[in-house]
Design a protein around this motif. Structure first.
Motif, PDB file in Angstrom:
ATOM      1  N   LEU A 157       1.214 -11.407   2.048  1.00 54.10           N
ATOM      2  CA  LEU A 157       0.403 -12.100   1.044  1.00 54.10           C
ATOM      3  C   LEU A 157       1.218 -13.014   0.147  1.00 54.10           C
ATOM      4  CD1 LEU A 157      -2.052  -9.279  -0.056  1.00 54.10           C
ATOM      5  CD2 LEU A 157      -2.235 -10.897   1.822  1.00 54.10           C
ATOM      6  N   LYS A 158       2.426 -12.615  -0.143  1.00 54.62           N
ATOM      7  CA  LYS A 158       3.260 -13.452  -1.008  1.00 54.62           C
ATOM      8  C   LYS A 158       4.714 -13.125  -0.766  1.00 54.62           C
ATOM      9  CE  LYS A 158       3.054 -10.149  -4.778  1.00 54.62           C
ATOM     10  NZ  LYS A 158       2.848  -9.843  -6.180  1.00 54.62           N
ATOM     11  N   GLU A 159       5.575 -14.016  -1.257  1.00 53.40           N
ATOM     12  CA  GLU A 159       6.997 -13.731  -1.146  1.00 53.40           C
ATOM     13  C   GLU A 159       7.685 -14.158  -2.425  1.00 53.40           C
ATOM     14  OE1 GLU A 159       5.842 -16.553   0.156  1.00 53.40           O
ATOM     15  OE2 GLU A 159       7.149 -17.774  -1.093  1.00 53.40           O
ATOM     16  N   GLU A 160       8.843 -13.579  -2.653  1.00 54.75           N
ATOM     17  CA  GLU A 160       9.616 -13.893  -3.846  1.00 54.75           C
ATOM     18  C   GLU A 160      11.023 -14.247  -3.390  1.00 54.75           C
ATOM     19  OE1 GLU A 160       8.794 -10.927  -6.954  1.00 54.75           O
ATOM     20  OE2 GLU A 160      10.602 -11.626  -7.992  1.00 54.75           O
ATOM     21  N   CYS A 186      -0.927   0.170   7.423  1.00 61.15           N
ATOM     22  CA  CYS A 186      -1.813   0.066   6.258  1.00 61.15           C
ATOM     23  C   CYS A 186      -2.797  -1.090   6.360  1.00 61.15           C
ATOM     24  CB  CYS A 186      -0.993  -0.092   4.984  1.00 61.15           C
ATOM     25  SG  CYS A 186      -0.064   1.403   4.560  1.00 61.15           S
ATOM     26  N   LYS A 187      -2.511  -2.072   7.181  1.00 64.75           N
ATOM     27  CA  LYS A 187      -3.361  -3.266   7.110  1.00 64.75           C
ATOM     28  C   LYS A 187      -4.753  -2.984   7.627  1.00 64.75           C
ATOM     29  CE  LYS A 187      -1.472  -5.808  10.972  1.00 64.75           C
ATOM     30  NZ  LYS A 187      -0.657  -6.941  11.464  1.00 64.75           N
ATOM     31  N   GLY A 188      -4.878  -2.057   8.602  1.00 65.71           N
ATOM     32  CA  GLY A 188      -6.214  -1.644   9.025  1.00 65.71           C
ATOM     33  C   GLY A 188      -6.970  -0.911   7.929  1.00 65.71           C
ATOM     34  N   VAL A 189      -6.254   0.013   7.286  1.00 61.84           N
ATOM     35  CA  VAL A 189      -6.858   0.834   6.234  1.00 61.84           C
ATOM     36  C   VAL A 189      -7.385  -0.022   5.086  1.00 61.84           C
ATOM     37  CG1 VAL A 189      -6.400   2.686   4.589  1.00 61.84           C
ATOM     38  CG2 VAL A 189      -5.299   2.704   6.830  1.00 61.84           C
ATOM     39  N   ASN A 224       0.822  -1.203   0.000  1.00 65.73           N
ATOM     40  CA  ASN A 224       0.000   0.000   0.000  1.00 65.73           C
ATOM     41  C   ASN A 224       0.865   1.266   0.000  1.00 65.73           C
ATOM     42  OD1 ASN A 224      -1.972   1.970   2.095  1.00 65.73           O
ATOM     43  ND2 ASN A 224      -2.659   1.313   0.082  1.00 65.73           N
ATOM     44  N   CYS A 225       1.719   1.431   1.009  1.00 61.26           N
ATOM     45  CA  CYS A 225       2.474   2.683   1.117  1.00 61.26           C
ATOM     46  C   CYS A 225       3.853   2.586   0.474  1.00 61.26           C
ATOM     47  CB  CYS A 225       2.598   3.119   2.576  1.00 61.26           C
ATOM     48  SG  CYS A 225       3.654   2.060   3.584  1.00 61.26           S
TER      49      CYS A 225
END
Lengths: 140, 140
Positions: free
Chosen positions: B121-124, A134-137, A93-94
């Motif tokens: 959510l994911k990783e690389e 950001c996870k709340g947003v 997100n950020c």
DNA sequence: ATATAACTGAAAAACATTATTAATTAGTTT
DNA sequence: AAACTAATTAATAATGTTTTTCAGTTATAT
């Protein structure tokens, strides 16, 4: 102001004020800035510095293993003065990128060499997700 | 020729011959090609296809999770039709990128969430080294 | 101090990616 | 099956990033 000049000398790199300033910027942050951000910061000290100098310098530093380059899908290359191998996490997100410390990585090289037949020199682990802020947003 | 059309339909993506061809190319290789290589291959079947179409299509496919994008320092983005999370290894000499199969990745997400407070959510995971063919050559 | 090889800044060039637009096409509706 | 509509395509322009070039300057060795 660290000992950036000494670090350059130890690598056999010719010391210039611009180079020392660029290394200072990278050693002085955990933000993993890209070239443009480095340029803006060094400019405060050297208003006439050129963006091309920053590009050439970070490339030299990467080759000399003074810094490492991080690759993020859909973003510019970013740089980290901590050269020992460690994973990173990027907020989708950020856009911030953080170090993950105290991760034991050694165990992860050997099985990969076994599985691939490659001589592996380094690895890059990048996690993608949402940071605490950001996870709340994102729940909306 | 696979069932690329069906896959597009299942994702609610409008089916065009160009899109099916691009997905075919990606499903038909383990080379992890970049946009230019995909373009050259699809061109054999659709000589008039535009590079911009390939760019827009791979972006759509990534958003729809039909393919994943791989990021390599100092290289263009490359694409992989295997979307389940798996590590890759890149040869620093010849540039080839290979999948590493049969790697259990689950265990690697949880500790990272603990350590960072992120929702991941994911990783690389990208290893860099020399492949079987190149590692002898590099000994000189 | 001088010499010289390397570095800097500025501009241009190269390269990768995205946006724009008119014509075409896919999928739907009649 | 023909017509409709919204989305897609190809071509090109625009943008953004990175590299190259080169004349002038600077760091280091002598």
């Amino acid at each position: 102001m660290y000992h950036s000049e000494k670090m350059l000398r130890e690598k056999g790199i010719k010391v210039t004020p611009q180079r020392a300033a660029i290394l200072d910027v990278l050693r002085d942050t955990r933000e993993h800035p890209g070239v443009e951000v480095i340029y803006q910061r060094v400019k405060k000290q050297f208003p006439s510095i050129s963006l091309a100098t920053v590009y050439k310098t970070v490339e030299l530093f990467v080759r000399s293993n003074l810094i490492q380059e991080l690759c993020l899908t859909g973003d510019v290359s970013r740089y980290d003065a901590r050269v020992e191998s460690h994973p990173h996490v990027a907020c989708m997100n950020c856009g911030k990128v953080e170090d993950i410390d105290n991760f034991d990585m050694e165990y992860i090289i050997e099985p990969a060499e076994q599985a691939t037949g490659y001589k592996i020199l380094k690895e890059e682990i990048m996690y993608f997700g949402y940071c605490g802020d950001c996870k709340g947003v994102m729940d909306n």
